[in-house]
Enzyme design. Sequence first.
Site, PDB file in Angstrom:
ATOM      1  N   LYS A 170     -43.340 -39.787  14.945  1.00 57.52           N
ATOM      2  CA  LYS A 170     -42.600 -40.586  13.352  1.00 57.52           C
ATOM      3  C   LYS A 170     -43.825 -39.486  11.550  1.00 57.52           C
ATOM      4  O   LYS A 170     -42.275 -39.662  11.398  1.00 57.52           O
ATOM      5  CB  LYS A 170     -42.745 -41.688  13.392  1.00 57.52           C
ATOM      6  CG  LYS A 170     -42.449 -42.990  14.832  1.00 57.52           C
ATOM      7  CD  LYS A 170     -42.957 -44.156  14.806  1.00 57.52           C
ATOM      8  CE  LYS A 170     -44.089 -44.620  14.378  1.00 57.52           C
ATOM      9  NZ  LYS A 170     -44.614 -44.461  15.878  1.00 57.52           N
ATOM     10  N   ARG A 214     -42.505 -53.836  13.265  1.00 61.14           N
ATOM     11  CA  ARG A 214     -43.143 -53.386  14.307  1.00 61.14           C
ATOM     12  C   ARG A 214     -42.834 -55.273  15.550  1.00 61.14           C
ATOM     13  O   ARG A 214     -43.184 -54.311  17.047  1.00 61.14           O
ATOM     14  CB  ARG A 214     -44.154 -53.288  14.575  1.00 61.14           C
ATOM     15  CG  ARG A 214     -45.046 -51.655  14.924  1.00 61.14           C
ATOM     16  CD  ARG A 214     -46.481 -51.744  14.474  1.00 61.14           C
ATOM     17  NE  ARG A 214     -46.774 -50.707  15.273  1.00 61.14           N
ATOM     18  CZ  ARG A 214     -46.960 -49.515  14.831  1.00 61.14           C
ATOM     19  NH1 ARG A 214     -46.820 -49.023  13.478  1.00 61.14           N
ATOM     20  NH2 ARG A 214     -48.458 -48.067  15.449  1.00 61.14           N
ATOM     21  N   ARG A 266     -55.194 -35.330  19.022  1.00 57.88           N
ATOM     22  CA  ARG A 266     -54.995 -34.823  17.911  1.00 57.88           C
ATOM     23  C   ARG A 266     -55.736 -35.234  16.525  1.00 57.88           C
ATOM     24  O   ARG A 266     -56.605 -36.020  16.485  1.00 57.88           O
ATOM     25  CB  ARG A 266     -52.722 -35.749  17.296  1.00 57.88           C
ATOM     26  CG  ARG A 266     -53.343 -37.059  16.551  1.00 57.88           C
ATOM     27  CD  ARG A 266     -52.020 -37.707  16.327  1.00 57.88           C
ATOM     28  NE  ARG A 266     -52.256 -39.079  16.666  1.00 57.88           N
ATOM     29  CZ  ARG A 266     -51.081 -40.442  16.142  1.00 57.88           C
ATOM     30  NH1 ARG A 266     -50.339 -39.889  16.261  1.00 57.88           N
ATOM     31  NH2 ARG A 266     -51.547 -41.091  15.511  1.00 57.88           N
ATOM     32  N   ARG A 300     -58.501 -39.632  13.642  1.00 55.25           N
ATOM     33  CA  ARG A 300     -58.590 -41.334  13.534  1.00 55.25           C
ATOM     34  C   ARG A 300     -59.059 -42.405  14.521  1.00 55.25           C
ATOM     35  O   ARG A 300     -59.582 -41.768  15.925  1.00 55.25           O
ATOM     36  CB  ARG A 300     -56.933 -41.487  13.611  1.00 55.25           C
ATOM     37  CG  ARG A 300     -56.261 -41.596  12.465  1.00 55.25           C
ATOM     38  CD  ARG A 300     -54.786 -41.815  12.479  1.00 55.25           C
ATOM     39  NE  ARG A 300     -54.532 -43.042  13.300  1.00 55.25           N
ATOM     40  CZ  ARG A 300     -53.274 -44.055  13.955  1.00 55.25           C
ATOM     41  NH1 ARG A 300     -51.697 -42.996  13.292  1.00 55.25           N
ATOM     42  NH2 ARG A 300     -52.827 -44.532  14.290  1.00 55.25           N
ATOM     43  N   ARG A 341     -52.649 -49.510  23.075  1.00 46.01           N
ATOM     44  CA  ARG A 341     -51.350 -49.390  21.853  1.00 46.01           C
ATOM     45  C   ARG A 341     -49.717 -49.737  21.943  1.00 46.01           C
ATOM     46  O   ARG A 341     -48.588 -49.799  22.199  1.00 46.01           O
ATOM     47  CB  ARG A 341     -52.011 -48.205  20.619  1.00 46.01           C
ATOM     48  CG  ARG A 341     -52.565 -48.403  19.850  1.00 46.01           C
ATOM     49  CD  ARG A 341     -53.477 -47.681  18.919  1.00 46.01           C
ATOM     50  NE  ARG A 341     -52.391 -46.601  18.543  1.00 46.01           N
ATOM     51  CZ  ARG A 341     -52.887 -45.169  17.934  1.00 46.01           C
ATOM     52  NH1 ARG A 341     -54.699 -44.971  18.276  1.00 46.01           N
ATOM     53  NH2 ARG A 341     -52.066 -44.886  16.971  1.00 46.01           N
TER      54      ARG A 341
HETATM   55  P1  ADP Z   1     -48.771 -45.481  16.249  1.00 43.16           P
HETATM   56  O1  ADP Z   1     -47.846 -45.256  15.347  1.00 43.16           O
HETATM   57  O2  ADP Z   1     -49.421 -43.947  15.976  1.00 43.16           O
HETATM   58  O3  ADP Z   1     -49.736 -45.919  16.411  1.00 43.16           O
HETATM   59  P2  ADP Z   1     -49.660 -45.909  12.910  1.00 43.16           P
HETATM   60  O4  ADP Z   1     -50.771 -45.443  11.706  1.00 43.16           O
HETATM   61  O5  ADP Z   1     -48.985 -47.081  12.565  1.00 43.16           O
HETATM   62  O6  ADP Z   1     -49.695 -45.336  14.475  1.00 43.16           O
HETATM   63  O7  ADP Z   1     -50.361 -47.244  13.136  1.00 43.16           O
HETATM   64  C1  ADP Z   1     -51.966 -47.700  13.138  1.00 43.16           C
HETATM   65  C2  ADP Z   1     -52.196 -49.198  13.546  1.00 43.16           C
HETATM   66  O8  ADP Z   1     -52.310 -49.476  11.884  1.00 43.16           O
HETATM   67  C3  ADP Z   1     -51.398 -50.169  14.244  1.00 43.16           C
HETATM   68  O9  ADP Z   1     -52.768 -49.874  16.010  1.00 43.16           O
HETATM   69  C4  ADP Z   1     -51.813 -51.168  13.885  1.00 43.16           C
HETATM   70  O10 ADP Z   1     -53.043 -52.057  14.228  1.00 43.16           O
HETATM   71  C5  ADP Z   1     -51.641 -51.353  12.205  1.00 43.16           C
HETATM   72  N1  ADP Z   1     -49.975 -51.240  12.150  1.00 43.16           N
HETATM   73  C6  ADP Z   1     -49.411 -50.454  11.699  1.00 43.16           C
HETATM   74  N2  ADP Z   1     -48.273 -51.020  10.943  1.00 43.16           N
HETATM   75  C7  ADP Z   1     -48.322 -52.058  11.197  1.00 43.16           C
HETATM   76  C8  ADP Z   1     -47.479 -52.765  11.690  1.00 43.16           C
HETATM   77  N3  ADP Z   1     -46.370 -52.536  11.220  1.00 43.16           N
HETATM   78  N4  ADP Z   1     -47.626 -54.468  11.874  1.00 43.16           N
HETATM   79  C9  ADP Z   1     -48.571 -54.373  12.346  1.00 43.16           C
HETATM   80  N5  ADP Z   1     -49.479 -53.616  12.777  1.00 43.16           N
HETATM   81  C10 ADP Z   1     -49.239 -52.324  12.111  1.00 43.16           C
END
Ligand code: ADP
Length: 213
Positions: A13, A88, A127, A160, A171
């Site tokens: 994404k 999410r 990554r 990360r 996750r």
């Molecule tokens: P990825 O999609 O690769 O898991 P992100 O960078 O989108 O990574 O998100 C990393 C972390 O940030 C998630 O595992 C969560 O803990 C938190 N996070 C991000 N966006 C949200 C959201 N919309 N609601 C709740 N937690 C979020």
Amino acid sequence: MNLILMGPPGAGKGTQARRIAERYAIPQLSTGDMLRAAVKAGSPVGLQAKAAMESGALVTDDIVVGIIADRLKEADCAKGFILDGFPRTVPQAAALDKVLAGMSIAIDHVVDMEVDSEALVARITGRSTCSKCGEGYHAVSKKPSVAGVCDKCGGELTQRADDNEATVRNRLKVYNEQTAPLIDYYKKSGNFKAVDGMAEMNQVFDSICAVLG
Ligand code: ADP
Ligand code: ZN
């Protein structure tokens, strides 16, 4: 153009959102990036989010909805935006609908990037990202010419904190339980489209652009 980019962790994404942002000249709103910045800065939001992020759990709906509602009000979102990593959960989607209705705007496209779950762990654990320019790399599929150094700008590559195998598995579990139900939520809205996220990066970008028109 107001867009939601969906897909499991590791679907790509972030990479695609960056390219769409460039092509359509609209901002990428990544809750993950915003939360990581808050953690780094040690702000109150960051302090609340840190533990959840490290374990691969979700940050509370209140926090992320608040962040996004504020961000959507900024001037650069008037021409459109890409939501990357938000919503999410179904409550987040419902809260977003409310915020947008209050601003008299709507989502034009919801694009879901579909990727085999077996591929995701390997994609994520390999990554790394340039700390300067944000370019993404991968230990198998996109190695930098010099280990740990960005080909584009010479910046240092970083991994990360949540891209380790244990956290990734959690996750994915959280995605299946809490985020996947959004697919049905948005299918009902009529502007939902799935694209094949297993294809080569440029091809994925082309299929997203074909949806956006
Ligand atoms: P990825 O999609 O690769 O898991 P992100 O960078 O989108 O990574 O998100 C990393 C972390 O940030 C998630 O595992 C969560 O803990 C938190 N996070 C991000 N966006 C949200 C959201 N919309 N609601 C709740 N937690 C979020
Ligand atoms: Zn770089």
